[in-house]
Design an enzyme around this catalytic site. Structure first.
Site, PDB file in Angstrom:
ATOM      1  N   GLU A 252      -1.264   6.470   7.146  1.00 47.91           N
ATOM      2  CA  GLU A 252      -2.373   7.306   7.441  1.00 47.91           C
ATOM      3  C   GLU A 252      -3.399   6.128   7.525  1.00 47.91           C
ATOM      4  OE1 GLU A 252      -5.947   8.186   6.377  1.00 47.91           O
ATOM      5  OE2 GLU A 252      -5.409   8.368   4.526  1.00 47.91           O
ATOM      6  N   CYS A 286     -11.991   7.648   5.876  1.00 49.60           N
ATOM      7  CA  CYS A 286     -11.206   7.758   7.179  1.00 49.60           C
ATOM      8  C   CYS A 286     -11.503   8.990   7.958  1.00 49.60           C
ATOM      9  CB  CYS A 286      -9.716   7.324   6.661  1.00 49.60           C
ATOM     10  SG  CYS A 286      -9.089   8.722   5.535  1.00 49.60           S
TER      11      CYS A 286
END
Length: 479
Positions: A252, A286
Site C-alpha cells: 500500500e 496516503c
C-alpha cells in the site's frame, strides 16, 4: 515540562525487552523538539530470535481453532477501547496529530480487531464435484506462514493493527517493524495483544535501521509473506527483494489523490468537507486529496470557500484542545514543504494562503493553497504528503479525468457531482483502487483498502485483506 512518555521496548517471543546494551535512537516530540525517550534497536540475534519464535508459534497457531483466535481478537478490541485515551496521548506526543484525532484513530482501530475476529471464522474452502464418483475434490485455504510487516508513521496504530489482525485471524504469525519516528503506538499494540492472551511468538515487534531490518527479515527462508505501507520508492525496493525470493506481497504505497469538482456539484458542501479532510493529520495521509480539478464555472466559488475554511484551521501543539492541525511529524517534512512551495512560486503560481513555516521551534507549517500550479511543477507530479493543495481549472469532464489519471499513482480519488451520468463516468474511468463520490468512504474495516498502478497491490481491508495471508491447496482423493 515534557509529558509522561511510556518506555519503548522490543517484543520478542512474548517478552518485552529494554535497550540494555543495544544501540538505541532518540524519539522526539514533534511539537517541541524535545527528546521523549530512547528506542532500542534489535540486534541480529534479536531478529533471528524473532524469526525462530514466529516459526515455532506458527506450527501451533495455524491449527488453533478459529473460535480461539476470534476470542483473543475480541479481547484486544475491549482493551483497545479501555486504553484509547492513554495510547492516543502518546501518539500525539511522538507523531504530532491533535489529541482528538489520535484518540479517534485508536478507538476506530478496535473495529478492525472485531471485524477480523468475526471474518476469521469464515475462511471457507469448497468441494468441487468430481468427474468420477469414487473421487473427492477439495479446495482448502491455509495460512501462508510467518509474515514480515512494515508499518508507517502517519497512522502508527491503525496501520499496524490492520496488518497484525489480518495475519493472526488467517492463522499466520507476524514480525512487525513499526515506524521509528512514532513508535509508541506499536509498543502499545504489543501490550494489548500480550494482555489479551496471544501466545508467545505469534506477534513480534522489532526496531532498527529500516534497510538492515527489512533485508534480514525478507531474505530469511522463514518469512513467506511481506506487507508494507509507505512510499513508492521504498516499496519498489522491498518488492524487488521479495520478488527475488518469490515471496507474496501486499503493498500500500503513495497516492497523490485527485479531486474533481463538477459544474453541477454542491460547491459549498464540497469545499466545507474537503478543506478539513485535506489538512487532517497535516496532510500526511496516503489518501489525502491534493490535486483539485475544478470546473471553470464554479472555480471561483469553490476556491474562495475552500480558502475561507482553510484559514479557519488552528495550527498548534496536538495537546492543545483548540488545535485542529498539529505539527508535521519531523523536520524533513517541513523542508520538503518549503521546496514544493518554492518550486510552484518559481513557475508563476499564486500562493493563495500559507506557504511558510510557522514559528522557530517545532515542525509547524501553514495550511497552503496554490492556484494554477504548472503541470510540470512538483506539486502536480510528486505527492507532497503534507498540508498543500493545488487548484486547477477544467472545462470538460473527460479532460479532467485524463489529468487525474495522468500520474503513475492510483490509490484514492474523489469527485463531487449531482449527476448520476457523471457519477457513473467517474466511477468507471477514474484509475484508483478507491473512488469516493460525494463523500469519504475509504477506511472502515469491512471495505477494501489498496491501490493500482504504482500505488501498490493487495488490500489492507475488507475480506480481500485475507487473500495475502492464505494459500490455496487442492486435495484430490480416490476412495
Amino acid at each position: 515540562m515534557t509529558e509522561q512518555y511510556d518506555p519503548l521496548t522490543l517484543y520478542i517471543d512474548g517478552e518485552f525487552i529494554n535497550a540494555g546494551d543495544r544501540k538505541s535512537q532518540p524519539v522526539f516530540d514533534s511539537a517541541s523538539g524535545q527528546v521523549l525517550g530512547q528506542l532500542p534497536h534489535a540486534t541480529s540475534s534479536d531478529l533471528d530470535r524473532a524469526l525462530i519464535s514466529a516459526q515455532r508459534a506458527f506450527e501451533t497457531w495455524r491449527f488453533e481453532s478459529p473460535l480461539k483466535r476470534s476470542e483473543i481478537l475480541r479481547r484486544v478490541a475491549v482493551l483497545n477501547r479501555e486504553r484509547a485515551d492513554q495510547i492516543g496521548r502518546q501518539i500525539t506526543l511522538d507523531q504530532g496529530k491533535p489529541l482528538a484525532q489520535a484518540i479517534g484513530e485508536v478507538v476506530a482501530s478496535a473495529e478492525i480487531a472485531e471485524w477480523h475476529a468475526e471474518e476469521g471464522r469464515r475462511i471457507y474452502g469448497r468441494v468441487i464435484p468430481a468427474r468420477s464418483p469414487e473421487i473427492r475434490q477439495m479446495v482448502l485455504r491455509e495460512p501462508i506462514g510467518v509474515c514480515a510487516a512494515f508499518s508507517p508513521w502517519n497512522f502508527p496504530f491503525n496501520q499496524a493493527m490492520r496488518k497484525i489482525c489480518a495475519a493472526l485471524a488467517s492463522g499466520c504469525t507476524i514480525i512487525l517493524k513499526g515506524p521509528e519516528d512514532s513508535p509508541s503506538a506499536v509498543v502499545a499494540l504489543a501490550r494489548l495483544f500480550h494482555d489479551a492472551g496471544l501466545p508467545p511468538g505469534c506477534l513480534n515487534i522489532v526496531w532498527g535501521v529500516p534497510h538492515v531490518v527489512s533485508l534480514h527479515l525478507i531474505e530469511s527462508p522463514i518469512v513467506r509473506k511481506i506487507s508494507f505501507t509507505g512510499s513508492v520508492p521504498v516499496g519498489k525496493q522491498l518488492a524487488s527483494l521479495a520478488g527475488l525470493h518469490m515471496k507474496r506481497m501486499t503493498m500500500e504505497l503513495g497516492g497523490h489523490a485527485p479531486v474533481i469538482i463538477c459544474a453541477d456539484s454542491d460547491v459549498e458542501r464540497a469545499a466545507d468537507m474537503l478543506a478539513p479532510y485535506k489538512f487532517r493529520n497535516a496532510g500526511q495521509v496516503c489518501i489525502s486529496p491534493t490535486r483539485f480539478f475544478v470546473h471553470d464555472s464554479v472555480y471561483e466559488r469553490f476556491v474562495s470557500r475552500f480558502i475561507e475554511r482553510t484559514k479557519e484551521i488552528k495550527v498548534g501543539p496536538g495537546l492543545d484542545p483548540a488545535t485542529t492541525m498539529g505539527p508535521l511529524a519531523h523536520e524533513r517534512r517541513v523542508t520538503e514543504m518549503l521546496a514544493f512551495v518554492d518550486d510552484a512560486r518559481s513557475r508563476g503560481s499564486e500562493i493563495a494562503t500559507g506557504g511558510e513555516r510557522i514559528g522557530s521551534s517545532g515542525n509547524y507549517f501553514a495550511p497552503t493553497v496554490i492556484l494554477a500550479p504548472d503541470s510540470r511543477s512538483r506539486l502536480m507530479l510528486d505527492e507532497p504528503f503534507g498540508p498543500i493543495a493545488g487548484m486547477v481549472r477544467f472545462t470538460d469532464l473527460g479532460e479532467a479525468i485524463t489529468q487525474a489519471n495522468s500520474l503513475p499513482f492510483g490509490l484514492a480519488s474523489y469527485a463531487f457531482t449531482e449527476s448520476s451520468r457523471s457519477a457513473h463516468l467517474l466511477a468507471t474511468h477514474l484509475q484508483a483502487g478507491m473512488v469516493n463520490i460525494n463523500h469519504f468512504g475509504s477506511g472502515p474495516a469491512e471495505v477494501p483498502f489498496g491501490g493500482v498502478k504504482e500505488s501498490g497491490y493487495g488490500s489492507e481491508g475488507g475480506s480481500e485483506s485475507f487473500d495475502g495471508y492464505l494459500v490455496t491447496k487442492f486435495v484430490t482423493q480416490m476412495n
